[in-house]
Design an enzyme around this catalytic site. Structure first.
Site, PDB file in Angstrom:
ATOM      1  CG  HIS A 355      81.366  58.172  79.474  1.00 26.01           C
ATOM      2  ND1 HIS A 355      80.442  58.749  78.631  1.00 26.01           N
ATOM      3  CD2 HIS A 355      81.343  58.906  80.602  1.00 26.01           C
ATOM      4  CE1 HIS A 355      79.898  59.795  79.228  1.00 26.01           C
ATOM      5  NE2 HIS A 355      80.434  59.913  80.430  1.00 26.01           N
ATOM      6  CE  LYS A 543      83.412  55.389  64.313  1.00 26.71           C
ATOM      7  NZ  LYS A 543      82.356  55.393  65.277  1.00 26.71           N
ATOM      8  NE  ARG A 544      91.527  60.208  69.412  1.00 25.31           N
ATOM      9  CZ  ARG A 544      92.103  60.538  70.545  1.00 25.31           C
ATOM     10  NH1 ARG A 544      91.567  61.444  71.323  1.00 25.31           N
ATOM     11  NH2 ARG A 544      93.248  60.002  70.907  1.00 25.31           N
ATOM     12  CE  LYS A 549      86.589  55.163  69.165  1.00 29.99           C
ATOM     13  NZ  LYS A 549      85.178  55.423  69.522  1.00 29.99           N
ATOM     14  CB  THR A 651      77.760  60.797  70.136  1.00 31.08           C
ATOM     15  OG1 THR A 651      79.173  60.998  70.209  1.00 31.08           O
ATOM     16  CG2 THR A 651      77.222  60.502  71.516  1.00 31.08           C
ATOM     17  CE  LYS A 655      77.997  64.248  67.588  1.00 32.59           C
ATOM     18  NZ  LYS A 655      79.351  64.131  68.137  1.00 32.59           N
TER      19      LYS A 655
HETATM   20  C1  NBG Z   1      83.260  57.208  75.144  1.00 29.38           C
HETATM   21  C2  NBG Z   1      82.747  55.956  74.444  1.00 29.38           C
HETATM   22  C3  NBG Z   1      81.710  56.297  73.388  1.00 29.38           C
HETATM   23  C4  NBG Z   1      80.627  57.168  73.992  1.00 29.38           C
HETATM   24  C5  NBG Z   1      81.253  58.381  74.660  1.00 29.38           C
HETATM   25  C6  NBG Z   1      80.226  59.258  75.330  1.00 29.38           C
HETATM   26  C7  NBG Z   1      85.218  57.281  76.623  1.00 29.38           C
HETATM   27  C8  NBG Z   1      85.847  56.748  77.854  1.00 29.38           C
HETATM   28  N1  NBG Z   1      84.042  56.767  76.283  1.00 29.38           N
HETATM   29  O1  NBG Z   1      81.131  55.110  72.896  1.00 29.38           O
HETATM   30  O2  NBG Z   1      83.809  55.261  73.868  1.00 29.38           O
HETATM   31  O3  NBG Z   1      79.716  57.581  73.024  1.00 29.38           O
HETATM   32  O4  NBG Z   1      82.173  57.968  75.642  1.00 29.38           O
HETATM   33  O5  NBG Z   1      79.475  58.525  76.238  1.00 29.38           O
HETATM   34  O6  NBG Z   1      85.777  58.138  75.988  1.00 29.38           O
END
Ligand code: NBG
Length: 809
Positions: A355, A543-544, A549, A651, A655
């Site tokens: 991920h 987002k986080r 980001k 994601t 949305k």
């Molecule tokens: C996160 C990514 C996102 C991705 C999500 C789901 C982790 C390690 N990765 O870009 O930063 O959409 O995983 O795949 O949290």
């Protein structure tokens, strides 16, 4: 399922009586939430039991999705929708004098995850059930989920999230399936009856893993899968063996371990905490899950060597990778398979999803810690590594570079990603660009060795939660024009394209957005005390909080806009409301400074009458799944501005798109595929490409000072970080941000500033032409079909899991 209103009403009344000794007229919303949830659970459990039986009868192959995180969000509303009982429930509540929205608000938001990775796991479970595939989500029942964020004087403060305080109606404790998990001790070799050597773990500390099952209801199809989250219980309650032997010390240690192991979710995203407790958590839930999967299989099968025909394990990131040696251990030590036999089973049943390309998120455990905590597991990893590096040396003529990049044990560390890749039959990235970068950069050597293992599965989201539940007005409009089919086949929304030049429908669509903006404006008024103008552009980044980001790029640009407005109060811009929502990991100093900066800028801008309300900056506290649903519905602009190459997929971007927002983004992650779907005219793209970023990273030719010295807009806002404009209380508050930008700018914020400002201008121009804007919005909705998690799951099933659909009737 048919919900009989009279029965439902009776059941609610009965539950109120039994749970709270209350009449309906005396019940609070919270009590109603509990009573209604139990009433619905009654229906769900019937379906759950039936589905379970069908799976067994049909001997269907099952996927176990192993994940440290499941960010499920509230269950009540989602279950009502998936049971197709919305009208019935609303009517019954109405008769009883309650409002469903208020009742839903009483549910705690189970925050058993950090961000995208955990939410993806939850969307996948929803899709698996809706598509009718047998699946278990396996995770941890953290007593405290993701912290609750409060903003105090602009600073983030973390408060405990005690989501279980009032009990969680949808879970069922299933003590009968409890399992012992062992840590520490030493490994002893014993001679088996078969003449071979076997190993046992002696003097270990044990905890008991107790499963709590949460039903995952498919959409209108009678399917109910299980999310099984494990809680820890002290062995002493379970079995008095330590006390019996008079080993008081061990008993107390075990008790402590049980108490701490499932206490709290580590609040980190794209970064791992190298904490011993984290490794304990991983082994705890993985061991319990694998043991229970194996015993369940053996209840109805007799050949353990064929396990992979009926069971597969998907490793959600590196976190559950101990599944590999744990399954080996069970096969070797409990079932006495030979190494090769065991390896065949493992390598045909485990698959790994990556991920992130951020190296700091790939877990590496110190060997001494790992081997002390998991001695038998370590022994197995050592053997896997010995065999693998032997093969590498032979194949590559002892090339040390290959060992350096691919060995599992290296430099005193256990590298979990390498273990997952070596053992698994599949390695997938989560968006096309991300998978390509993995193949060409981070995992290049593995890709050269085993190209066949690599594949892409672009992420997706469930439209049931993020449109049907989160945006009922738009959902209804979609249904009116294309029928209900989109709820289980999102590509059906493509039929909306026929309306793109229908003026009346564009007006209706704009009106829906407006109503959703009003709903959010109310929320903001209530929570922030800030009045925002629903006719302004709602420009949203939620987002986080992470440097890559680039929330910092966004706020620097706002500071620039504000400077422009101050010099020219009559500047002609469309009023803009910039909305942020983000949690920062508690120990991530820079991320927390960025939150403070956003709030300080907001304070100045929102209270400056001279700019005539043309700019507002709002930071929504405690961003989480429940308020996210409302935020997506109200957004005009979707900020997806990560440094290209860094966001694996994203994601949130999907949305927003589904809710008709226009993407303002870099060519990163799944943005690339969003643009592919909607076309360049229906998104606004800017900035360095992934290739350019990667080149700069290799050649080190980027110097942020050259941008700072040549672009006066940039110089001014960067200087404002430290000149007191936003830091009356402490001039050094943002010194670290200032230094990071000027000395390094690892995420190319200054480099991309000009392009971002230009892109923002395009948004302004585009929005002025409302007809054009709403048309683009409609095209985004219509083209969002690809981004359903139903599509993603179908790809996992077809290419990797090969599950059987279970017939209900
Ligand atoms: C996160 C990514 C996102 C991705 C999500 C789901 C982790 C390690 N990765 O870009 O930063 O959409 O995983 O795949 O949290």
């Amino acid at each position: 399922m048919e919900i009989n209103k009279e029965e439902l009403r009776k059941s609610i009344v009965y539950n109120l009586k039994m749970l709270f000794r209350r009449e309906v007229t005396e019940a609070t919303n919270e009590q109603m939430y509990q009573a209604l949830s139990y009433a619905l659970k009654d229906y769900i459990v019937d379906q759950w039991m039936t589905f379970h039986k069908k799976c067994e009868e049909q001997d269907a192959k099952t996927v176990y999705y192993l994940s440290m995180e499941f960010l499920v969000g509230r269950a009540l509303g989602n279950n009502i929708i998936n049971l197709k009982a919305l009208n019935e429930v609303k009517e019954v509540l109405d008769e009883l004098g309650f409002d469903l929205t208020d009742v839903e608000e009483e549910e705690p938001d189970p925050a058993l995850g950090n961000g995208g990775l955990g939410r993806l796991a939850a969307c996948f479970l929803d899709s698996l059930a809706t598509l009718g595939y047998p699946a278990y989500g396996c995770g941890i029942r953290y007593k405290y989920g993701m912290f609750k964020q409060q903003i105090e004087n602009g600073f983030q403060v973390e408060r405990p999230d005690n989501w279980l305080q009032h009990g969680y109606p949808f879970e069922t404790k299933n003590s009968k399936y409890s399992i012992r998990v062992k840590f520490g001790g030493y490994v002893r070799m014993v001679q088996g009856d078969d003449g071979r050597e076997h190993f046992t773990q002696e003097d270990a500390l044990s905890v008991i893993a107790v499963p709590y099952d949460i039903p995952i209801v498919g959409y209108n199809n009678g399917v109910v899968n299980t999310l099984r989250i494990w809680d820890a219980q002290a062995v002493n309650d379970f079995n008095l063996d330590s006390f019996d032997k008079g080993d008081y010390h061990t008993a107390v240690e075990q008790e402590n371990m049980a108490r701490t192991i499932t206490e709290v979710l580590y609040p980190n995203d794209n970064h791992y905490a190298g904490k011993e407790l984290r490794l304990k958590q991983q082994y705890f839930f993985v061991s319990a899950s694998i043991q229970s999967a194996v015993s369940k299989y053996m209840e109805t099968h007799d050949d353990i060597k064929k396990l992979y025909e009926k069971v597969c394990f998907q490793l959600n990131d590196t976190h559950p990778t101990v599944a590999v040696p744990e399954l080996m251990r069970i096969l070797l030590d409990d079932y006495h398979l030979t190494w090769d036999e065991a390896w065949e089973v493992v390598s045909k049943s485990c698959a790994y999803t990556n991920h992130t390309i951020m190296s700091e998120a790939l877990e590496k455990w110190p060997i001494d810690l790992f081997s002390r905590l998991l001695p038998r597991i370590y022994q197995i990893v050592d053997e896997i590594n010995r065999r693998f590096t032997g093969m590498l040396n032979q194949k590559y003529n002892n090339d040390p570079k290959k060992i350096e990049s691919m060995a599992i044990l290296y430099n005193g560390q256990v590298r979990m990603a390498n273990l997952a890749i070596v053992a698994g039959y599949s390695v997938n990235g989560v968006a096309a660009l991300h998978t390509e970068i993995l193949k060409k950069e981070q995992l290049k050597d593995f890709y050269e060795l085993w190209p066949e293992k690599f594949n892409n599965k672009t992420n997706g989201i469930t439209q049931r939660r993020f449109l049907l539940h989160g945006n009922p007005l738009l959902a209804e409009w979609c249904t009116e024009h294309v029928g209900e089919g989109w709820i289980t086949d999102l590509t059906k929304l493509s039929k909306l394209i026929k309306l793109k030049d229908d003026d009346d429908e564009l007006i209706t669509l704009a009106d829906i957005k407006n109503k959703n903006k009003l709903r959010l404006a109310d929320y903001i008024m209530k929570h922030n005390g800030v009045a925002v103008d629903p006719d302004s552009i709602f420009d949203v980044q939620v987002k986080r909080l992470h440097e890559y980001k680039r929330q910092l790029l966004n706020i620097l640009h706002i500071m620039y806009l504000y400077n422009e407005l101050k010099t020219n109060p009559y500047m002609d811009i469309v009023p803009r409301t910039f909305i942020f929502g983000a949690k920062a990991s508690a120990g991530y100093r820079r991320a927390k400074a960025i939150i403070k900066l956003i709030n300080n800028v907001g304070d100045v801008v929102n209270n400056d009458p001279s700019i005539n309300g043309k700019l507002k900056v709002v930071f929504i506290e405690n961003y989480r799944v429940s308020n996210a649903e409302m935020i997506f519905a109200a957004a005009d602009v979707s900020e997806q501005i990560s440094t290209a190459s860094k966001e694996a997929s994203g994601t949130g971007n999907m949305k927003f798109m589904l809710n008709g927002a226009i993407t303002l983004g870099t060519m990163d992650g799944a943005n690339v595929e969003i643009v592919e779907e909607v076309g360049k005219d229906n998104a606004v793209i800017f900035g360095l490409s992934a290739q350019e970023v990667i080149e700069f990273e290799h050649n080190h030719e980027y110097d942020p000072k050259t941008v700072y010295n040549s672009d006066m807009r940039v110089k001014k806002v960067v200087d404002q970080l430290v000149d007191g404009t936003y830091t009356q209380e402490d001039p050094n508050l943002f010194r670290e941000l200032y230094d990071s930008l000027l000395n390094e700018d690892q995420y190319f914020i200054l480099k991309d500033f000009a392009a971002y400002a230009e892109a923002q201008k395009k948004i302004d121009e585009k929005y002025r032409d409302q007809h054009e804007w709403v048309r683009s919005s409609l095209i985004n909705i219509a083209k969002s079909g690809k981004f359903s998690s139903d599509r993603t799951i179908q790809e996992y099933v077809d290419d990797l899991w090969h599950l059987d659909k279970v017939k209900i009737k």
